[in-house]
Design an enzyme around this catalytic site. Structure first.
Site, PDB file in Angstrom:
ATOM      1  N   ASN A   1       0.868  -1.104  -0.149  1.00  0.00           N
ATOM      2  CA  ASN A   1      -0.056  -0.052   0.090  1.00  0.00           C
ATOM      3  C   ASN A   1       0.859   1.210   0.052  1.00  0.00           C
ATOM      4  OD1 ASN A   1      -2.025   1.881   0.556  1.00  0.00           O
ATOM      5  ND2 ASN A   1      -2.682   1.000   2.284  1.00  0.00           N
TER       6      ASN A   1
ATOM      7  N   ARG B   1      -2.236  -2.281  -3.494  1.00  0.00           N
ATOM      8  CA  ARG B   1      -3.629  -1.627  -3.155  1.00  0.00           C
ATOM      9  C   ARG B   1      -3.519  -0.111  -3.946  1.00  0.00           C
ATOM     10  NH1 ARG B   1      -5.824   1.707   2.290  1.00  0.00           N
ATOM     11  NH2 ARG B   1      -7.619   2.425   1.434  1.00  0.00           N
TER      12      ARG B   1
ATOM     13  N   HIS C   1     -12.655   2.409  -0.050  1.00  0.00           N
ATOM     14  CA  HIS C   1     -12.620   1.539   1.067  1.00  0.00           C
ATOM     15  C   HIS C   1     -13.256   0.182   0.546  1.00  0.00           C
ATOM     16  CE1 HIS C   1     -12.609   4.833   4.069  1.00  0.00           C
ATOM     17  NE2 HIS C   1     -11.402   4.627   4.028  1.00  0.00           N
TER      18      HIS C   1
ATOM     19  N   ARG D   1     -11.697  15.409   7.523  1.00  0.00           N
ATOM     20  CA  ARG D   1     -12.252  15.765   6.206  1.00  0.00           C
ATOM     21  C   ARG D   1     -13.721  16.017   6.792  1.00  0.00           C
ATOM     22  NH1 ARG D   1     -10.921  10.342   3.187  1.00  0.00           N
ATOM     23  NH2 ARG D   1      -8.754  10.485   3.349  1.00  0.00           N
TER      24      ARG D   1
ATOM     25  N   GLU E   1      -7.598  -5.682   4.614  1.00  0.00           N
ATOM     26  CA  GLU E   1      -7.439  -5.446   3.302  1.00  0.00           C
ATOM     27  C   GLU E   1      -6.416  -6.398   2.656  1.00  0.00           C
ATOM     28  OE1 GLU E   1      -8.530  -1.011   2.808  1.00  0.00           O
ATOM     29  OE2 GLU E   1      -7.828  -1.388   4.687  1.00  0.00           O
TER      30      GLU E   1
END
Ligand code: ADP
Length: 396
Positions: free
Chosen positions: A8, A89, A178, A239, A382
Site C-alpha cells: 500500500n 492497493r 474502501h 475531512r 485489506e
C-alpha cells in the site's frame, strides 16, 4: 507456501505485508514512513519483534529497494525468487478498471490517464508499482482497487443530479472507496453469521481516519457514502464529509481563498479536527470530551448523527439489514463511538450489550439477543484480500 507481498503505497509511506498463501499467514509486516523527508522511519515486525531504523529515503523506489533488501538481511526470505507475486492497493480504477487486474504496461497507461481523478493517491500508487517492477521485473504484479467493490452500484445510486454532460464528458459520478475493506468485512460477517454473503444484507461502517458507510445487499455494494472523491459522506478525522456545496464559493469570498485552498481546508482541517479544534484522532477527542471539552463532544456527536443517518437510510435501501458492522481503527477500537451511534438507532430496534461492546480488535457480536438487527465488530483485513486476488490472477 507461496509468498505474496501486499503493498500500500501512500503519498509519503509504503506499507507492506508478506503473506503465506493459501494459508493466509502473515510472515512479516512493516512500513516505511516519511519518504522524501529526512529521518525516514523503517519499521518491520519479524517473529513478533518490532525493529525500527532511521534512514534518508528520497523516494518510493529507494524505499522499495530497502524493504526488499531488509527482507533478505533479516532472514525473512533467502532470495527474491521466493516472492511469487506483488499485489498493490490502488485507490482508483474509475469505471475503466472495475476489478483486480494483472498489471501490464496497458494498465499502467490507463492509471496514468486516471491520475487527475485522485492525484494524491494514484501518483504514489503508480510510483510503488513501477518501483517493484524495476526491482522484481519477472514477478507478476496485481492491482486491487478501492473502487472495484462499488463498481456494480445501480445508476440511481452513483449519478449526481448535475448536468448529464458532467458525467458523460468528465466522469463526474460517485465511485466510492474502501471497497476492499467493505467487501472483506461483509463477507466475513456472513461467515460469522453462518450464512452465504448472497443471503445477507449488511451495512458496514468503516471508521478510521478516512471513513465510509456501505450498503451491501446480497454481497454487492449498492451504495456507499464516499463519492467522486473520499471527501463525501460522513465527517472524518480531518475531512468535512457532506456540506452544502454553496459554502465553497461563499467562503472563497469571505476568506479571499481559491477553490483549491477551500477544498484543501475541507480535506485537511475539517471533520473532528475542525469542529473540536483539539485533534483529528478519536482517542484525543474522547479524552478531551471526557474531561468536559464541549467542542470535542460536539465533533463526536456531529459524526455519530451523520453515521446513524446513513445507517438508517441504507437499512431501507438494502431492504432490511441483517447486520450492522463496525470496522477500521475507530470501528474496531472505540466502544464509546459504537455506543453513541447505536443509541441513535433504537427506533430501528437496535440494541447493544454494553458489556459485550467493551472490546477492541476482535470479532464479536455486540448486540443483545432481542436486537432487531445484529451489530458486529469485525476487524478489517485489506491485505488478505489483496493476497487472495493476487494469487488468483497470477495463476489464471
Ligand atoms: P486510516 O487507515 O484511515 O488512516 P485507521 O483505520 O488506522 O485510519 O484509524 C485511525 C483512527 O483509529 C484514529 O482516529 C485513532 O484514534 C483510532 N483508534 C485507533 N486505536 C484506537 C483505540 N484504541 N481507541 C480509540 N480509537 C482508536
Amino acid at each position: 507456501m507461496a509468498k505474496i507481498m501486499a503493498v500500500n503505497a501512500g503519498s509519503s509511506s509504503l506499507k507492506f505485508q508478506l503473506i503465506g498463501m493459501p494459508e493466509e499467514t502473515v510472515i512479516t509486516t512493516g512500513i516505511v514512513e516519511r519518504i522524501g523527508m529526512k529521518d525516514s522511519v523503517f519499521t518491520i515486525k519479524v517473529n513478533g519483534e518490532k525493529i525500527q531504523q532511521m534512514f534518508d529515503i528520497d523516494n518510493h523506489a529507494v524505499a522499495t529497494k530497502l524493504v526488499l533488501d531488509k527482507l533478505i538481511e533479516l532472514g525473512v526470505i533467502q532470495s527474491f525468487d521466493e516472492i511469487e507475486g506483488v499485489g498493490h492497493r490502488v485507490v482508483h480504477g474509475a469505471d475503466v478498471l472495475t476489478e483486480s487486474v494483472l498489471i501490464t504496461d496497458k494498465e499502467i497507461a490507463i492509471l496514468e490517464e486516471l491520475v487527475d481523478l485522485a492525484p494524491l493517491h494514484l501518483i504514489p500508487n503508480l510510483t510503488g508499482i513501477k518501483a517493484f517492477k524495476e526491482i522484481l521485473p519477472t514477478v507478476k504484479q496485481v492491482a486491487v482497487f478501492d473502487t472495484a467493490f462499488h463498481a456494480h452500484m445501480p445508476e440511481e445510486a452513483y449519478m449526481y443530479a448535475v448536468p448529464y454532460d458532467w458525467y458523460e464528458r468528465h466522469a463526474v459520478r460517485k465511485y466510492g472507496f474502501h471497497g476492499t475493506s467493505h467487501k472483506y468485512v461483509s463477507e466475513r460477517v456472513a461467515v460469522l453469521m453462518g450464512k452465504e454473503p448472497k443471503d445477507v444484507n449488511v451495512v458496514v461502517c468503516h471508521l478510521g481516519n478516512g471513513a465510509s458507510i456501505c450498503a451491501v445487499k446480497g454481497g454487492v455494494s449498492i451504495d456507499t457514502s464516499m463519492g467522486f472523491t473520499p471527501l463525501e459522506g460522513i465527517p472524518m478525522g480531518t475531512r468535512s464529509g457532506n456540506i452544502d456545496p454553496a459554502v465553497i464559493e461563499y467562503m472563497m469570498v469571505k476568506k479571499g481563498k481559491s477553490a483549491r485552498e477551500i477544498t484543501a481546508i475541507l480535506n485537511k482541517q475539517s471533520g473532528y479536527l475542525g469542529v473540536s479544534g483539539v485533534s483529528s484522532d478519536s482517542r484525543d477527542l474522547w479524552d478531551a470530551a471526557n474531561r468536559g471539552n464541549a467542542r470535542a463532544r460536539l465533533a463526536l456527536d456531529v459524526q455519530a448523527k451523520r453515521i446513524a443517518d446513513y445507517v438508517a437510510s441504507y437499512h431501507c435501501y438494502v431492504g432490511g439489514a441483517d447486520a450492522i458492522v463496525f470496522t477500521a481503527g475507530i470501528g474496531e477500537n472505540a466502544p464509546s463511538t459504537r455506543s453513541i451511534i447505536c443509541a441513535r438507532l433504537t427506533a430501528l430496534g437496535v440494541a447493544i450489550d454494553e458489556a459485550k461492546n467493551e472490546c477492541r480488535g476482535v470479532e464479536r457480536l455486540i448486540s443483545t439477543p432481542d436486537s432487531k438487527i445484529q451489530v458486529w465488530v469485525v476487524p478489517t483485513n485489506e491485505e488478505v484480500m489483496i493476497a487472495r486476488d493476487t494469487v488468483r490472477l497470477i495463476h489464471a
